[in-house]
Scaffold this motif. Structure first.
Motif, PDB file in Angstrom:
ATOM      1  N   LYS A 476       0.844  -1.186   0.000  1.00 57.48           N
ATOM      2  CA  LYS A 476       0.000   0.000   0.000  1.00 57.48           C
ATOM      3  C   LYS A 476       0.887   1.246   0.000  1.00 57.48           C
ATOM      4  CE  LYS A 476      -3.067  -2.702   2.946  1.00 57.48           C
ATOM      5  NZ  LYS A 476      -3.842  -3.298   1.857  1.00 57.48           N
ATOM      6  N   LEU A 477       0.437   2.275  -0.729  1.00 57.75           N
ATOM      7  CA  LEU A 477       1.229   3.495  -0.882  1.00 57.75           C
ATOM      8  C   LEU A 477       0.344   4.719  -0.658  1.00 57.75           C
ATOM      9  CD1 LEU A 477       3.896   4.940  -1.820  1.00 57.75           C
ATOM     10  CD2 LEU A 477       2.962   4.836  -4.144  1.00 57.75           C
ATOM     11  N   ARG A 478       0.881   5.697   0.105  1.00 61.28           N
ATOM     12  CA  ARG A 478       0.169   6.955   0.300  1.00 61.28           C
ATOM     13  C   ARG A 478       1.184   8.104   0.310  1.00 61.28           C
ATOM     14  NH1 ARG A 478      -5.031   7.779   2.295  1.00 61.28           N
ATOM     15  NH2 ARG A 478      -5.126   5.810   3.443  1.00 61.28           N
ATOM     16  N   HIS A 479       0.767   9.256  -0.253  1.00 59.19           N
ATOM     17  CA  HIS A 479       1.611  10.445  -0.320  1.00 59.19           C
ATOM     18  C   HIS A 479       1.044  11.535   0.586  1.00 59.19           C
ATOM     19  CE1 HIS A 479       3.702   8.937  -3.970  1.00 59.19           C
ATOM     20  NE2 HIS A 479       2.519   8.426  -4.261  1.00 59.19           N
ATOM     21  N   PHE A 480       1.944  12.297   1.222  1.00 60.41           N
ATOM     22  CA  PHE A 480       1.573  13.418   2.076  1.00 60.41           C
ATOM     23  C   PHE A 480       2.294  14.678   1.587  1.00 60.41           C
ATOM     24  CE2 PHE A 480       1.023   9.679   4.618  1.00 60.41           C
ATOM     25  CZ  PHE A 480      -0.045   9.936   5.455  1.00 60.41           C
ATOM     26  N   VAL A 481       1.589  15.819   1.610  1.00 59.18           N
ATOM     27  CA  VAL A 481       2.185  17.123   1.329  1.00 59.18           C
ATOM     28  C   VAL A 481       1.702  18.080   2.409  1.00 59.18           C
ATOM     29  CG1 VAL A 481       2.439  19.019  -0.292  1.00 59.18           C
ATOM     30  CG2 VAL A 481       2.245  16.671  -1.149  1.00 59.18           C
ATOM     31  N   TRP A 482       2.642  18.776   3.049  1.00 61.99           N
ATOM     32  CA  TRP A 482       2.322  19.654   4.176  1.00 61.99           C
ATOM     33  C   TRP A 482       3.028  20.990   3.975  1.00 61.99           C
ATOM     34  CZ3 TRP A 482       4.347  18.915   9.858  1.00 61.99           C
ATOM     35  CH2 TRP A 482       3.570  19.690  10.726  1.00 61.99           C
ATOM     36  N   GLY A 483       2.274  22.081   3.969  1.00 61.94           N
ATOM     37  CA  GLY A 483       2.845  23.416   3.832  1.00 61.94           C
ATOM     38  C   GLY A 483       2.461  24.287   5.014  1.00 61.94           C
ATOM     39  N   ARG A 484       3.431  25.086   5.509  1.00 58.94           N
ATOM     40  CA  ARG A 484       3.177  25.952   6.663  1.00 58.94           C
ATOM     41  C   ARG A 484       3.912  27.280   6.486  1.00 58.94           C
ATOM     42  NH1 ARG A 484       5.740  22.296  11.015  1.00 58.94           N
ATOM     43  NH2 ARG A 484       6.873  21.626   9.148  1.00 58.94           N
ATOM     44  N   THR A 520       7.678  26.565   5.316  1.00 53.41           N
ATOM     45  CA  THR A 520       8.191  25.199   5.140  1.00 53.41           C
ATOM     46  C   THR A 520       7.260  24.416   4.225  1.00 53.41           C
ATOM     47  OG1 THR A 520       7.014  24.341   7.077  1.00 53.41           O
ATOM     48  CG2 THR A 520       9.229  25.213   7.423  1.00 53.41           C
ATOM     49  N   LEU A 521       7.850  23.477   3.504  1.00 56.63           N
ATOM     50  CA  LEU A 521       7.109  22.571   2.625  1.00 56.63           C
ATOM     51  C   LEU A 521       7.692  21.178   2.809  1.00 56.63           C
ATOM     52  CD1 LEU A 521       4.944  22.306   0.393  1.00 56.63           C
ATOM     53  CD2 LEU A 521       6.769  22.683  -1.283  1.00 56.63           C
ATOM     54  N   ASN A 522       6.826  20.210   3.116  1.00 57.12           N
ATOM     55  CA  ASN A 522       7.265  18.851   3.392  1.00 57.12           C
ATOM     56  C   ASN A 522       6.507  17.858   2.519  1.00 57.12           C
ATOM     57  OD1 ASN A 522       6.897  20.349   6.342  1.00 57.12           O
ATOM     58  ND2 ASN A 522       8.911  19.441   6.040  1.00 57.12           N
ATOM     59  N   TYR A 523       7.248  16.886   1.987  1.00 52.74           N
ATOM     60  CA  TYR A 523       6.644  15.805   1.192  1.00 52.74           C
ATOM     61  C   TYR A 523       7.091  14.469   1.762  1.00 52.74           C
ATOM     62  CZ  TYR A 523       6.288  12.242  -2.411  1.00 52.74           C
ATOM     63  OH  TYR A 523       6.041  11.074  -3.066  1.00 52.74           O
ATOM     64  N   GLU A 524       6.171  13.509   1.759  1.00 46.46           N
ATOM     65  CA  GLU A 524       6.511  12.177   2.258  1.00 46.46           C
ATOM     66  C   GLU A 524       5.707  11.129   1.506  1.00 46.46           C
ATOM     67  OE1 GLU A 524       7.052  11.495   6.583  1.00 46.46           O
ATOM     68  OE2 GLU A 524       5.439  10.029   6.377  1.00 46.46           O
ATOM     69  N   ALA A 525       6.355  10.017   1.185  1.00 50.40           N
ATOM     70  CA  ALA A 525       5.696   8.859   0.576  1.00 50.40           C
ATOM     71  C   ALA A 525       5.906   7.665   1.491  1.00 50.40           C
ATOM     72  CB  ALA A 525       6.266   8.580  -0.811  1.00 50.40           C
ATOM     73  N   ASN A 526       4.832   6.997   1.852  1.00 49.55           N
ATOM     74  CA  ASN A 526       4.886   5.831   2.731  1.00 49.55           C
ATOM     75  C   ASN A 526       4.461   4.591   1.954  1.00 49.55           C
ATOM     76  OD1 ASN A 526       5.593   7.431   4.902  1.00 49.55           O
ATOM     77  ND2 ASN A 526       3.492   7.704   5.583  1.00 49.55           N
TER      78      ASN A 526
END
Length: 627
Positions: A476-484, A520-526
């Protein structure tokens, strides 16, 4: 990474073993057996099937590696999960609104070997049975106290799904289900079945460095005697280059006292650079239908305070800040009148009032003063929750908040040296779609006003998006994008922002790099794998972080090149234990500040998720955060 050698680093061994297993499985998956010459019709296997089949075959061999794989490796099968669409469940249960609850049956499951989706499943291994013998199962009375409906009383709208969500939020429960027995339901009464599953609430951790004798021991019990009391403590010893060679911290909390939904929290922390003694009684707007919320508490805090530095400084300067604070607040929720007995509106108007009295003992600068702060706020909230999996957990049911929250806050601070007013406002919303994913956005502003000038103001912006879950078999794969964005307005010189860890770049640590405006800008793939090693589920993590930082009220963070961090790693979690999520990450930072002794590459571990949800329940009136 520090050069200690903890003795309790089993997850590190698991991590290395997991990488080996993946490589071994992939390599063997590439080798095809010689096909029978008479075989003409074959179905090619995909990567997922080949990998799992080869790992299973390796674990059945009578070799040392085969026995090791059989002992530690479990190939997880996809479990059929029901009840993930909260909206559909609400519509289904609307036909039972205001019926009399005739009977409530509660089943509490132990931590190991049981399944909330298949109550006929029982422990079948010695380890599972032995583990359950050391665990005190949650009492049915404790579960009953969390329910928003009572026997022989009418069933209020939203009571069933809200009760299920509240049970799931308990730290000592893994999951919960509440269903109506449709077979025994009549036109005016219902029977309700409640099932919960515990986690193994007793846990601990520790580390030890033989070369220096430095170590740490921590213990926790999240469900003392099955009553929901939480006890946590830690002790560090043989600390070098510190004023004192030991540190201790302890916490005690009662999640729900009786049926009042009042919680008690106490803390005692005695560290070299941070000391705290605090006690609070609190009740929040735990459900949509909660009318009253509030809290009362007192705290004593002493901490080391980082002082501002100039670009030429090579040494860090600190001061000491100590204060005691009394804090009390009260909130009241009002719902809109409806003439449809089968429908419960989710929107609420909330009023809140708070009073804070702060007295300082030691201050690092003259900007700190004894003060009394009174705040009043009004808000509008729409709250609802969806269910999903593989967000911050590894398969357990998770509640996804959606809705809208708008609030306005005004206040007045009476200080020993100066008086000033306060004004703040915030707006946030979130949408969830099973096909498109989840989108959250918020904007907030707050500032003190003295002599018609803004003081200690802050403008905050935030957005979080995650995609829907992509699945290939049991992968299973999920992507996250977080901006602050955090923009300070006439902040005091000692009020500084960093981009360390959760504030910007994960794993990044710099004491010299500070500013008053940050983006800040953060990206993550799990990628969640079907592998379970000694009960710990395995996921791989790929991330990229970017952070801009500047100083001054008129400065733009985007004028300078951003600081960046890139990395990869592994994440472990055993959902049945009280241990936090364990992560081992390798990161690279192309740009480093000149005055810090930092390295471009860093290997580090973390025990908390990087992202989190923002709920839409109204909280106590407060000053906008600047951190």
């Amino acid at each position: 990474m520090h050069n200690s050698h903890p003795i309790f680093r089993l997850p590190l061994l698991i991590c290395l073993l997991g990488m080996f297993l993946l490589l071994a499985g992939v390599c063997q998956a590439q080798v095809s057996p010689v096909a029978d010459s008479t075989q003409t019709d074959t179905v090619p296997q995909n990567f997922n099937d080949r990998l799992l089949e080869n790992l299973k075959e390796m674990s059945q061999r009578k070799t040392i590696m085969g026995k090791l794989l059989k002992a530690v490796l479990v190939l997880e099968k996809a479990e059929e999960v029901y009840g993930l669409n909260a909206e559909l469940i609400q519509q289904e249960y609307e036909k039972h609104n205001y019926k009399i609850v005739r009977r409530i049956d509660i089943l509490t499951l132990d931590a190991l070997g049981y399944s909330i989706n298949d109550t006929s499943k029982v422990p079948d291994s010695f380890m599972e049975k032995a583990g359950n013998s050391l665990h005190v199962k949650t009492g049915r009375g404790q579960v009953r106290n969390k329910l928003l409906f009572r026997k022989m009383e009418p069933l209020e709208p939203l009571a069933l799904i809200e009760s299920e969500r509240l049970l799931r939020q308990s730290r000592h429960l893994l999951d919960a289900r509440i269903v109506v027995n449709e077979a025994t339901t009549t036109e005016d009464s219902v029977d309700v079945f409640v099932v919960t599953k515990d986690i193994f609430s007793l846990g601990g951790s520790g580390s030890y460095t033989p070369s220096s004798g430095k170590g740490r021991v921590s213990l926790r019990e999240l469900n003392f005697l099955g009553q929901g009391h939480q006890v946590e403590g830690s002790y560090r010893f043989n600390l070098h280059n510190r004023p004192r060679p030991w540190e201790v911290s302890s916490y005690y909390s009662i999640e729900n006292i009786g049926r009042s939904y009042v919680s008690a929290d106490m803390a005692y922390v005695d560290k070299n650079y941070y000391k705290e003694k605090s006690a609070f009684l609190s009740r929040d707007f735990f459900s949509t239908n909660t009318k009253y919320a509030g809290a009362v508490g007192i705290s004593w805090i002493e901490e080391r305070f980082l002082l501002p530095s100039s670009p030429e400084d090579t040494l860090i300067r600190y001061g000491t800040l100590s204060f005691n604070r009394q804090d009390v607040w009260l909130g009241r929720s009002f719902k809109f009148k409806t003439y449809n007995l089968g429908y419960e509106p989710r929107s609420r108007v909330i009023l809140g009032l708070r009073f804070i009295n702060t007295n300082y003992g030691m201050v690092p600068t003259e900007n700190f003063q004894d003060n009394r702060l009174a705040l009043v706020s009004a808000g509008y909230s729409i709250r609802k929750y969806y269910k999903d999996r593989y967000l911050f957990g590894f398969g357990r049911t998770e509640d996804v908040p959606a809705g809208t929250l708008f609030s306005i806050t005004a206040g007045y601070e009476k200080g020993d040296l100066r008086d000033r007013k306060y004004f703040g406002t915030s707006l946030s919303f979130a949408k969830y779609n099973a096909s498109l994913g989840y989108l959250y956005a918020s904007a907030s502003y707050g500032s003190f006003i003295r002599n018609e000038q803004l003081e200690q103001g802050v403008l905050g912006l935030e957005t979080l998006y995650f995609t829907k879950l992509s699945e290939w078999g049991n992968w299973k794969l999920r992507h996250f994008v977080w901006g602050r964005g955090t923009l300070g307005i006439n902040r005091y010189p000692e009020e500084l922002l960093s981009i360390n860890n959760e504030s910007g770049l994960r794993g990044f640590r710099s004491h010299m790099l500070r500013g008053s405006r940050r983006v800040t800008l953060n990206y993550e793939a799990n990628l969640y794998t079907p592998l379970s090693l000694l009960g710990f589920r395995l996921a791989t993590v790929l991330f990229a972080d970017v952070a801009w930082l500047s100083s001054g009220n008129q400065s733009s963070p985007f004028k300078e090149a951003p600081y960046r961090g890139y990395g990869i790693g592994f994440r472990f979690r055993n959902e049945f234990l009280s241990f936090s999520t364990i992560q081992f990450l390798i990161s690279y930072y192309p740009k480093l500040p000149q005055n810090d002794d930092l390295r471009g590459f860093r290997v580090f571990e973390s025990s908390r998720p990087y992202y989190d949800f923002r709920d839409f329940q109204f909280t106590r009136p407060g000053v906008a955060d600047f951190r």
